[in-house]
Design an enzyme around this catalytic site. Sequence first.
Site, PDB file in Angstrom:
ATOM      1  N   ARG A 136      14.302   3.419 -18.271  1.00  0.00           N
ATOM      2  CA  ARG A 136      13.776   2.664 -17.135  1.00  0.00           C
ATOM      3  C   ARG A 136      14.074   1.186 -17.365  1.00  0.00           C
ATOM      4  NH1 ARG A 136      13.818   7.039 -15.637  1.00  0.00           N
ATOM      5  NH2 ARG A 136      12.177   8.351 -14.768  1.00  0.00           N
ATOM      6  N   THR A 195      11.180   0.667  -4.070  1.00  0.00           N
ATOM      7  CA  THR A 195      11.407   0.999  -5.470  1.00  0.00           C
ATOM      8  C   THR A 195      12.871   1.337  -5.744  1.00  0.00           C
ATOM      9  OG1 THR A 195      10.913   2.681  -7.134  1.00  0.00           O
ATOM     10  CG2 THR A 195      10.690   3.377  -4.860  1.00  0.00           C
ATOM     11  N   ASP A 196      13.281   1.198  -6.993  1.00  0.00           N
ATOM     12  CA  ASP A 196      14.643   1.606  -7.366  1.00  0.00           C
ATOM     13  C   ASP A 196      14.795   3.134  -7.352  1.00  0.00           C
ATOM     14  OD1 ASP A 196      13.142   2.186  -9.660  1.00  0.00           O
ATOM     15  OD2 ASP A 196      14.340   0.956 -11.013  1.00  0.00           O
ATOM     16  N   GLU A 197      13.649   3.858  -7.315  1.00  0.00           N
ATOM     17  CA  GLU A 197      13.721   5.326  -7.378  1.00  0.00           C
ATOM     18  C   GLU A 197      14.399   5.927  -6.152  1.00  0.00           C
ATOM     19  OE1 GLU A 197      10.434   7.463  -8.872  1.00  0.00           O
ATOM     20  OE2 GLU A 197       9.865   5.871 -10.246  1.00  0.00           O
ATOM     21  N   ILE A 227       4.977  12.359 -24.388  1.00  0.00           N
ATOM     22  CA  ILE A 227       6.290  11.886 -23.932  1.00  0.00           C
ATOM     23  C   ILE A 227       7.077  13.068 -23.388  1.00  0.00           C
ATOM     24  CG2 ILE A 227       8.509  10.887 -24.719  1.00  0.00           C
ATOM     25  CD1 ILE A 227       6.223   8.883 -24.285  1.00  0.00           C
ATOM     26  N   TYR A 262       7.738  11.431  -4.092  1.00  0.00           N
ATOM     27  CA  TYR A 262       7.394  10.001  -4.027  1.00  0.00           C
ATOM     28  C   TYR A 262       8.599   9.186  -3.573  1.00  0.00           C
ATOM     29  CZ  TYR A 262       7.057   5.186  -5.720  1.00  0.00           C
ATOM     30  OH  TYR A 262       7.118   3.807  -5.814  1.00  0.00           O
ATOM     31  N   LYS A 309       9.235   6.982  -0.098  1.00  0.00           N
ATOM     32  CA  LYS A 309       9.568   5.547  -0.083  1.00  0.00           C
ATOM     33  C   LYS A 309      10.885   5.333   0.668  1.00  0.00           C
ATOM     34  CE  LYS A 309       7.621   2.555  -1.784  1.00  0.00           C
ATOM     35  NZ  LYS A 309       6.504   1.714  -1.276  1.00  0.00           N
ATOM     36  N   ALA A 316       0.831  -1.218   0.000  1.00  0.00           N
ATOM     37  CA  ALA A 316       0.000   0.000   0.000  1.00  0.00           C
ATOM     38  C   ALA A 316       0.859   1.259   0.000  1.00  0.00           C
ATOM     39  CB  ALA A 316      -0.914   0.007   1.220  1.00  0.00           C
TER      40      ALA A 316
END
Length: 384
Positions: free
Chosen positions: A246, A156-158, A238, A182, A186, A93
Amino acid sequence: MNTQSSDLSPHNSLLITGGAGFIGANFVHYWIKNYPDDRIVVLDALTYAGSKANLAPVESHPGFRFVHGDIRDYDLVVNLLGDEHIDTIVHFAAESHVDRSIHGPDAFVDSNIIGTHTLLKAAKTLWLDSPSSTSRTKSSALSPQSSSYRFHHISTDEVYGSLGLNDPGFSETTAYAPNSPYAASKAGSDFLVRAYYKTYGLPMTISNCSNNYGPYQHPEKLIPLLILNCLEGKPLPIYGDGLNIRDWLYVEDHCQGIDMILKKGRLGETYNVGGNCEKTNLEVVNTVCAILDKLKSLSPQSSALSTQSYSSLLTHIKDRPGHDRRYAIDASKITSELDYAPQESFETGMRKTVEWYLDNLDWCKNVIGEEYNKWIEQNYTQAG
Ligand code: NAD
Ligand code: TDX
């Protein structure tokens, strides 16, 4: 090497947070197919990104229960963990869309940081502090042992920031450098999960994965947005020059990676999960358009349809602020320790994904509401 890992019993009771969202729902489907005797409880607030329709294929499964609620509701979570004898939390979530975090970061701090902390507090209370939890093998802060409990956090990889074109992929020891609200939220949640292990011995693992794609992804994300815009003859927006890269991971491969971590991963460890599939955004658009062009040419009505490629709809728009240039994953740890390897190639995964959307246009209509149309209008129409 520390070989202590999960001691999960043959039949587990899992709490899946965010199970009505994209990856969570795919994980619920995967788990019920592979472990039909387990108890599966989904806790989901049904934000704009969640839908009970994503769980329709499993709603009559005897071990399945859906609870409509918020992970920030401590009493609800504690009661659920106790009543359902939850031994495994798989925590999906979150607010997950980078673009929305740029326009409204508060919800990201609330759900991703406060929400994760609420779950950690509840798991600590039930699994480590309450008298009944002593009947099961526990891990302690001083001596993290094998445990019959597990808190698995999906990240996440971010959180690692952005790579240059020739940099090696992110490994589990890459320093955190989140660039969007974001990614920062995370990163904050990852640190809290780690701290609950180091300080209290809460048995946890974390996975940081790359961009997922596949069935049930909300149409706000790149790949479904492209498919649906092609079908409606709308521009394909785009960002910037379209050369951002990515790593793309088919969602079922991600679910399998999580399964392996739950079964064989070492407590307290992070595993990076990737698809070994770096693509520029322009390559992604061209792949979607080529699949749809091919399907159009095979259609019985093809002679009546336009012969122009869908790629003529490509439109460069103003770049996303703080847009990370490249993500890539070094998945050697999960590959060597757990024998993980993604099964799907980009070509087969994309083909399955496009076909799923074509077969499920009613689902798309269902999840796209008035709010979504306004969001798209506001955010994806400024010329580049
Ligand atoms: P999603 O946005 O499709 O789904 C999120 C789900 O969480 C929704 O069902 C929503 O209703 C629920 N939710 C949100 N806030 C909640 C709250 N406070 N209480 C209860 N439920 C709440 O997201 P996704 O793409 O499936 O991502 C799942 C997880 O994986 C997230 O933690 C995300 O950060 C992570 N992740 C996603 C990707 C990706 O490519 N999609 C990649 C890496 C990591
Ligand atoms: O309309 C668009 N045009 C465009 O050029 C959209 C929606 C996206 N993009 C670009 C931005 C990114 O470079 O495509 C790439 C992918 O964008 P998103 O689908 O928004 O994903 P991303 O920002 O990379 O984040 C995703 O992967 C990591 C998920 O949304 C996150 O939850 C996850 O952690």
